[in-house]
Design a protein around this motif. Structure first.
Motif, short mmCIF file in Angstrom:
data_model
loop_
_atom_site.label_atom_id
_atom_site.label_comp_id
_atom_site.label_asym_id
_atom_site.label_seq_id
_atom_site.Cartn_x
_atom_site.Cartn_y
_atom_site.Cartn_z
N ALA A 65 0.78 -0.85 0.88
CA ALA A 65 -0.23 0.07 0.33
C ALA A 65 0.64 1.34 -0.19
N MET A 66 2.00 1.51 0.23
CA MET A 66 3.06 2.21 -0.29
C MET A 66 2.96 2.62 -1.83
N GLU A 67 2.97 4.54 -1.16
CA GLU A 67 3.58 5.02 -2.85
C GLU A 67 4.55 5.80 -2.55
N MET A 68 5.71 5.95 -2.96
CA MET A 68 6.79 6.96 -2.80
C MET A 68 7.17 7.18 -3.73
N GLU A 69 8.69 8.01 -4.01
CA GLU A 69 9.15 8.34 -4.98
C GLU A 69 10.05 7.08 -4.83
N ALA A 70 10.11 5.58 -4.58
CA ALA A 70 11.38 4.92 -4.78
C ALA A 70 10.52 3.50 -5.20
N ARG A 71 11.21 2.89 -5.42
CA ARG A 71 11.16 1.49 -5.80
C ARG A 71 11.95 -0.08 -4.60
N TYR A 72 11.45 -0.21 -4.26
CA TYR A 72 12.00 -1.90 -3.49
C TYR A 72 11.77 -3.37 -3.54
N THR A 73 12.59 -3.72 -3.13
CA THR A 73 12.81 -5.34 -3.68
C THR A 73 13.32 -6.04 -2.25
N TYR A 74 13.33 -8.01 -2.00
CA TYR A 74 13.24 -8.21 -1.26
C TYR A 74 14.35 -9.28 -0.96
N ARG A 75 15.33 -9.28 0.37
CA ARG A 75 16.01 -10.03 0.64
C ARG A 75 15.49 -11.68 0.74
N PRO A 76 15.63 -12.49 0.09
CA PRO A 76 14.69 -13.41 0.25
C PRO A 76 15.69 -14.53 1.59
N LEU A 77 15.85 -14.41 2.28
CA LEU A 77 16.42 -15.22 3.36
C LEU A 77 15.43 -14.25 4.70
N LEU A 78 16.07 -13.24 5.10
CA LEU A 78 15.63 -11.94 5.55
C LEU A 78 13.56 -12.02 5.40
N PHE A 79 13.15 -12.30 4.42
CA PHE A 79 11.72 -11.86 3.73
C PHE A 79 11.52 -13.60 4.61
N THR A 80 11.77 -14.57 4.30
CA THR A 80 11.86 -15.98 5.03
C THR A 80 11.66 -15.94 6.56
N ALA A 81 12.43 -15.30 6.80
CA ALA A 81 13.34 -15.66 8.34
C ALA A 81 11.81 -14.56 8.94
#
Length: 669
Positions: free
Chosen positions: A129-145
């Protein structure tokens, strides 16, 4: 270009406090599932789920408000609101599963997994739901953790919550559990945030030194909403207690204290006199003009009594057409005279002229009597054939009123047993540690066709004096054996305790009746427990010991009732081969405020443990009493209005279906 953010420590702390506070509130709401309440169990389950779900949701967005990136930030409001649904649904399912009567390790794993996945789903929907002037991605290990942390800590928290549910009334335990649950939410959130890598493409870099104001305003708004909800949840608990009190202790028509409060005041034995005001002919008015007319008559008489009594007496409505006052003899007589004078005046109700036909009875405490005798004596006057109902004031005279009523009751008892006027009610006995219904006690009631509901304190002494209690006890045993057989087939608690008159315990007739009852109905001796009082066997203790030994040899249990009210009580434990000890209500009334009574209870339970005896504590009516009993090293079996009033067989069956086992169910009333 990777963007580095920073956190506001104070807002981070606020988010964690909100997570813990919401968890505490949710546990408090869930706690009310354990006892009867004005609101349904689904209401409290839903409220607990909303508290937990909105706590998770608000913690996330306040935590987001604490995170500052050098770009403009905002939120898609519809998606932000929608993100609360996974947390709400997960919380509801988790609490529902955790409150099941039959639970296993798999149950906790399932409930915790649902809760953890709900937390994770809400978090990542919120991120989307965030709207920002940036993009983001996830680190798989931390996401799973982050997801595993949410699931594992939720499983642990729900296991602790369910296992220690009987101690949730202890604020320290509940606080510790809520902190664990709050940390589960917070740890998942901040691990999930650590898993995100924010970046901008170099050709579209726009750097700002503060987040967009919408983020901060959103956090503040959510904080306010959560604070309001927590306040409303707390108020709902207070309101529920108030409604339960009004519903169970206050007469709704006259708004006067009802019979339950009257009986409690009477047992306090602090009053010198009792007055009963009886309205005659109420059934005639109800039949002729309707129940609304009769209600107005009752309200009119209540108003007269209130004005006459002022603050000089305690006024109660004890039956449909009867009021009672407790106080000093002189004050009560003055009030009765004023009320009688006011009642003689014609009144107009629904354009109909009516006259209140009342009789006022005054009973003063006699030498050597307790306040409990006041009610018996006053009722004896009302049942005497010499009275008329034209605003009389009659003072109890033991030489006139007692014998006539007692004789009449003795003569009518056979008809009462045959016609169904005499019946049994059952009061559950609960193991507070497990929530298991240990059994019930069968209690005798008499609904007289003329006098209405008669108090057992009135008719049982009369039947004992008239040598009819043996026959009545045989009738009780027969009915109890039939009922135990029915409940046994239905897989309900079928251990039923029966009160046995003292002299009957030594009669060979009793063993014969008991064996005939269990053999005829196909039940076991363990389904029946006999209760005797220590005062009833004091004069023939050795003979009673032999008789109890014979009864025990057939497999029946024997309980010593009202323990502590007689003399030489400890010697009975040595001589009588009993299985259960019932502690008298007088030792419970002032617990935990009385250190002496508390010490006595602890000493008795320790003694019974060493003697391998069951302990039943009678007359438990308050939450504080239950909490104290649970803190003792060996929590006793609890019997009293806190769990349930005595109820008919059908009502008990309904109660067992709705009763949620637990340490602290509904304050009654």
């Amino acid at each position: 270009m990777v963007l580095e953010g920073s956190y506001s420590p104070w807002i981070v702390l606020l988010s964690i406090l909100i997570a813990c506070g919401s968890s505490y509130n949710a546990l408090s709401m869930n706690e009310r599932l354990q006892y009867h309440s004005f609101f349904s169990k689904n209401f409290w389950l839903s409220l607990a789920s909303i508290a937990m779900g909105t706590g998770i949701w608000s913690m996330h967005f306040i935590g987001m408000s604490a995170f500052m990136l050098p770009v403009r930030m905002g939120f898609n409001i519809p998606l932000t609101i929608l993100s609360v649904l996974p947390a709400l649904c997960a919380s509801f399912l988790a609490f529902y599963i955790a409150n099941l009567v039959r639970r296993s390790v798999l149950t906790f794993i399932l409930a915790g997994s649902i809760m953890g996945l709900g937390i994770a789903a809400m978090h990542y929907m919120g991120m989307a739901a965030m709207e920002m002037e940036a993009r983001y991605t996830y680190r798989p290990l931390l996401f799973t953790a982050s997801v595993l942390i949410a699931v594992i800590v939720s499983i642990i928290a729900l296991y602790i919550f369910s296992t220690l549910q009987k101690y949730m009334s202890n604020r320290l335990v509940k606080t510790a559990t809520s902190i664990i649950m709050g940390l589960a939410i917070a740890s998942m959130h901040y691990t999930g945030m650590k898993a995100i890598v924010f970046y901008q493409l170099e050709d579209s870099v726009h750097v700002h030194h503060s987040p967009h104001m919408n983020v901060m305003m959103l956090g503040i708004g959510i904080g306010i909403v959560v604070a309001i909800f927590l306040g409303l949840s707390g108020l709902s608990g207070v309101f529920d207690k108030y409604v339960n009190y009004r519903f169970n202790y206050i007469d709704p028509l006259t708004r006067l204290p009802n019979r339950r409060l009257f009986e409690q005041s009477l047992k306090a034995d602090s009053h010198q006199a009792l007055s009963i005001i009886h309205l005659h002919g109420l059934e005639k008015w109800n039949t002729g003009y309707g129940y609304n007319f009769g209600d107005e008559l009752i309200s009119m008489l209540a108003g007269i009594l209130k004005n006459s009594a002022a603050s000089r007496a305690e006024l109660y409505r004890i039956e449909g057409n009867r009021f009672a006052m407790l106080g000093r003899p002189g004050d009560l007589k003055t009030i009765m005279e004023r009320a009688g004078k006011a009642a003689k005046e014609d009144i107009i109700i629904q354009e109909q002229r009516a006259v209140l036909e009342i009789i006022s009875v005054l009973a003063e405490k006699q030498p050597g009597e307790t306040a409990a005798h006041l009610y018996t004596n006053a009722i004896a006057v009302l049942h005497h054939p010499s009275i008329t109902y034209m605003n009389q004031i009659i003072v109890y005279d033991p030489s006139i009123h007692t014998y006539n009523l007692e004789q009449k009751l003795v003569m009518e008892i056979d008809e009462a047993m045959h016609n169904g006027q005499l019946y049994l009610v059952y009061q559950p006995k609960v193991m507070p540690g497990t929530g298991e219904v240990h059994g019930v006690e069968a209690l005798l009631r008499w609904n007289h066709p003329i006098y209405g509901m008669l108090s057992p304190a009135l008719f049982i002494p009369a039947l004992e004096k008239g040598k009819k209690m043996f026959d009545v006890t045989d009738w009780i045993i027969e009915k109890v054996c039939i009922q135990a057989a029915v409940w046994k087939k239905q897989n309900r608690p079928s251990a039923i305790a029966v009160n046995i008159p003292g002299p009957y315990i030594t009669s060979p007739r009793l063993v014969k009746v008991l064996l005939e009852g269990i053999n005829k109905n196909g039940i076991e001796a363990e389904n029946i427990e006999l209760e005797i009082t220590e005062t009833s066997v004091v004069n023939h203790i050795e003979q009673a010991a032999r008789s109890i030994g014979e009864i025990r040899s057939h497999g029946f249990s024997v309980a010593l009732d009202d323990f502590g009210t007689g003399v030489s009580s400890l010697s009975y434990l040595k001589l009588l081969p009993i299985t259960t000890l019932k502690i008298d209500k007088s030792f419970v009334d002032d617990v935990p405020h009385s250190a002496k009574d508390a010490s006595i209870l602890e000493a008795i339970t320790a003694l019974c443990r060493s003697l391998d005896l069951h302990v039943v504590v009678e007359g438990v009516e308050t939450r504080e009493q239950v909490e104290f009993l649970m803190k003792m090293s060996d929590a006793a079996i609890i019997q009293g209005y806190f769990y349930s009033a005595p109820q008919t067989a059908g009502a008990f069956e309904s109660w067992t279906e709705s009763f949620v086992g637990g340490a602290v169910p509904a304050e009654v009333l």
